[in-house]
Design a protein around this motif. Structure first.
Motif, PDB file in Angstrom:
ATOM      1  N   GLY A   1       0.829  -1.191   0.000  1.00  0.00           N
ATOM      2  CA  GLY A   1       0.000   0.000   0.000  1.00  0.00           C
ATOM      3  C   GLY A   1       0.868   1.246   0.000  1.00  0.00           C
ATOM      4  N   THR A   2       0.481   2.232  -0.781  1.00  0.00           N
ATOM      5  CA  THR A   2       1.193   3.511  -0.809  1.00  0.00           C
ATOM      6  C   THR A   2       0.174   4.647  -0.819  1.00  0.00           C
ATOM      7  N   PRO A   3       0.537   5.809  -0.291  1.00  0.00           N
ATOM      8  CA  PRO A   3      -0.313   6.984  -0.510  1.00  0.00           C
ATOM      9  C   PRO A   3      -0.447   7.260  -2.009  1.00  0.00           C
TER      10      PRO A   3
ATOM     11  N   THR B   1       7.820  -3.778 -11.832  1.00  0.00           N
ATOM     12  CA  THR B   1       7.198  -5.077 -12.071  1.00  0.00           C
ATOM     13  C   THR B   1       7.467  -6.069 -10.942  1.00  0.00           C
ATOM     14  N   ASP B   2       8.290  -5.682  -9.972  1.00  0.00           N
ATOM     15  CA  ASP B   2       8.644  -6.605  -8.887  1.00  0.00           C
ATOM     16  C   ASP B   2       7.582  -6.686  -7.806  1.00  0.00           C
ATOM     17  N   LEU B   3       6.718  -5.683  -7.708  1.00  0.00           N
ATOM     18  CA  LEU B   3       5.734  -5.665  -6.635  1.00  0.00           C
ATOM     19  C   LEU B   3       4.457  -4.999  -7.107  1.00  0.00           C
ATOM     20  N   ASN B   4       3.394  -5.229  -6.359  1.00  0.00           N
ATOM     21  CA  ASN B   4       2.088  -4.688  -6.713  1.00  0.00           C
ATOM     22  C   ASN B   4       1.796  -3.492  -5.818  1.00  0.00           C
ATOM     23  N   LEU B   5       1.901  -2.283  -6.380  1.00  0.00           N
ATOM     24  CA  LEU B   5       1.653  -1.069  -5.619  1.00  0.00           C
ATOM     25  C   LEU B   5       0.157  -0.744  -5.636  1.00  0.00           C
TER      26      LEU B   5
ATOM     27  N   THR C   1      -6.654   5.208   5.101  1.00  0.00           N
ATOM     28  CA  THR C   1      -7.110   3.835   4.847  1.00  0.00           C
ATOM     29  C   THR C   1      -5.980   2.817   4.888  1.00  0.00           C
ATOM     30  N   LEU C   2      -4.742   3.267   5.068  1.00  0.00           N
ATOM     31  CA  LEU C   2      -3.610   2.334   5.041  1.00  0.00           C
ATOM     32  C   LEU C   2      -3.643   1.362   6.210  1.00  0.00           C
ATOM     33  N   VAL C   3      -4.034   1.843   7.393  1.00  0.00           N
ATOM     34  CA  VAL C   3      -4.099   0.956   8.560  1.00  0.00           C
ATOM     35  C   VAL C   3      -5.103  -0.162   8.310  1.00  0.00           C
ATOM     36  N   GLY C   4      -6.274   0.191   7.807  1.00  0.00           N
ATOM     37  CA  GLY C   4      -7.288  -0.810   7.512  1.00  0.00           C
ATOM     38  C   GLY C   4      -6.846  -1.783   6.440  1.00  0.00           C
ATOM     39  N   GLY C   5      -6.067  -1.293   5.470  1.00  0.00           N
ATOM     40  CA  GLY C   5      -5.568  -2.178   4.422  1.00  0.00           C
ATOM     41  C   GLY C   5      -4.657  -3.259   4.961  1.00  0.00           C
TER      42      GLY C   5
END
Length: 321
Positions: free
Chosen positions: A123-125, A148-152, A159-163
């Motif tokens: 997760g990112t802002p 391509t190494d990770l899914n941003l 909402t990051l805490v909930g994620g």
């Protein structure tokens, strides 16, 4: 004679009327000087009536500032430069804070280093925010991570805490106070503290609509004075600052494994590494220039607008930098 007296009274009353300013801010702790200035009456001391308008998303905030629907904004330096480079009438007139950004991972993810983010959901802002730009522009090259190494997964900071809690992602790039909230409420570990790797970075700034600035330099000067007073207040009154900011960001206790914890305690922890400053020093200019180069490399901003064109430091000099 009475007509002259009446006109003089009207003039005096008019000159004492507070000037209205609409200021947007992102709901992250580096933008907190506006909340401090409002609570302590620093805007009123400058004969300003400031309406603070919170935004969870960067793009609507910047669009409103560019369109003149806001006169001012506490925003990230990368966003201010990107919009100015694309032609928006925006000027930066003061600094606000250095970024305090952490990468946190769920303890059960097994992630203990940035290299282990490969193949994971992160997760990112939102795109263009200071944490996202620093992650893409500095963390990924340093630790040899490719897009391509990770899914941003872009997500508004609140909402990051909930994620993390719902396992939507296994790790996240956190600004404050959401990083500290996550550390209190979830089983997470620190993967990277940006400030330990890059000690001098510019995070948030005070930006204004340029046509408004040209017409209202006195009001802009009052904003900078309030920014200075707020930064100095935080440094000299950390406990009161935590109380003010907790009321805005964490108004209710948060649930933790050891029971509910009040917002003031959480905010005191979040503020420990937060550096607020209104001045733009030579080191800040170098950091800004470096961020501009990162934004060009990422393709977020076209070339053409210089740092000198973006900044208006004359007000800072009048305030006493």
């Amino acid at each position: 004679m009475w007509r002259v007296a009446l006109l003089l009274l009207v003039f005096l009353l008019g000159s004492a009327t507070a000037q209205k300013v609409r200021m947007g801010y992102l709901t992250v702790l580096p933008m907190g000087l506006a909340l401090i200035a409002q609570d302590r009456g620093f805007y009123k001391e400058g004969n300003l009536e400031v309406e603070l308008i919170p935004f969870n998303d960067l793009q609507p905030l910047m669009a409103a500032l560019a369109a003149g629907q806001l006169e001012a904004a506490q925003t990230g330096f990368p966003a201010a430069y990107v919009w100015a480079a694309r032609g928006a009438p925006i000027r930066v007139i003061a600094k606000a804070a250095h970024p305090d950004i952490l990468i946190l991972a769920r303890e059960d993810s097994g992630i203990t280093s940035p290299e282990m983010l490969r193949g994971r959901n992160l997760g990112t802002p939102p795109v263009g925010s200071t944490p996202e730009v620093l992650f893409r522009g500095k963390v990924m090259p340093r630790f040899r991570l490719r897009a391509t190494d990770l899914n941003l997964i872009p997500s508004p900071p609140p909402t990051l805490v909930g994620g993390l809690a719902t396992r939507r992602f296994e790790a996240a790039v956190f600004p404050q106070p959401w990083a500290t909230i996550a550390e209190f409420s979830l089983p997470v570990r620190r993967v990277l503290d940006f400030s330990k790797v890059w000690s001098n970075q510019v995070g948030s700034v005070l930006a204004v609509n340029q046509p408004w600035l040209q017409r209202n330099r006195g009001q802009a000067l009052a904003l900078v004075r309030a920014q200075r007073k707020a930064a100095e207040f935080v440094r000299s009154n950390p406990a009161d600052s935590a109380r003010i900011l907790a009321a805005a960001f964490i108004p209710r206790p948060i649930d933790t494994p050891r029971g509910p914890i009040g917002g003031v305690e959480v905010m005191q922890k979040a503020l420990q590494d937060m550096i607020y400053d209104w001045r733009i020093a030579q080191a800040d200019l170098a950091a800004m220039a470096e961020l501009m180069a990162v934004l060009h490399r990422l393709g977020y901003a076209p070339r053409g607008v210089t740092l000198a064109q973006l900044l208006d430091t004359t007000l800072l000099r009048e305030v006493g930098q």
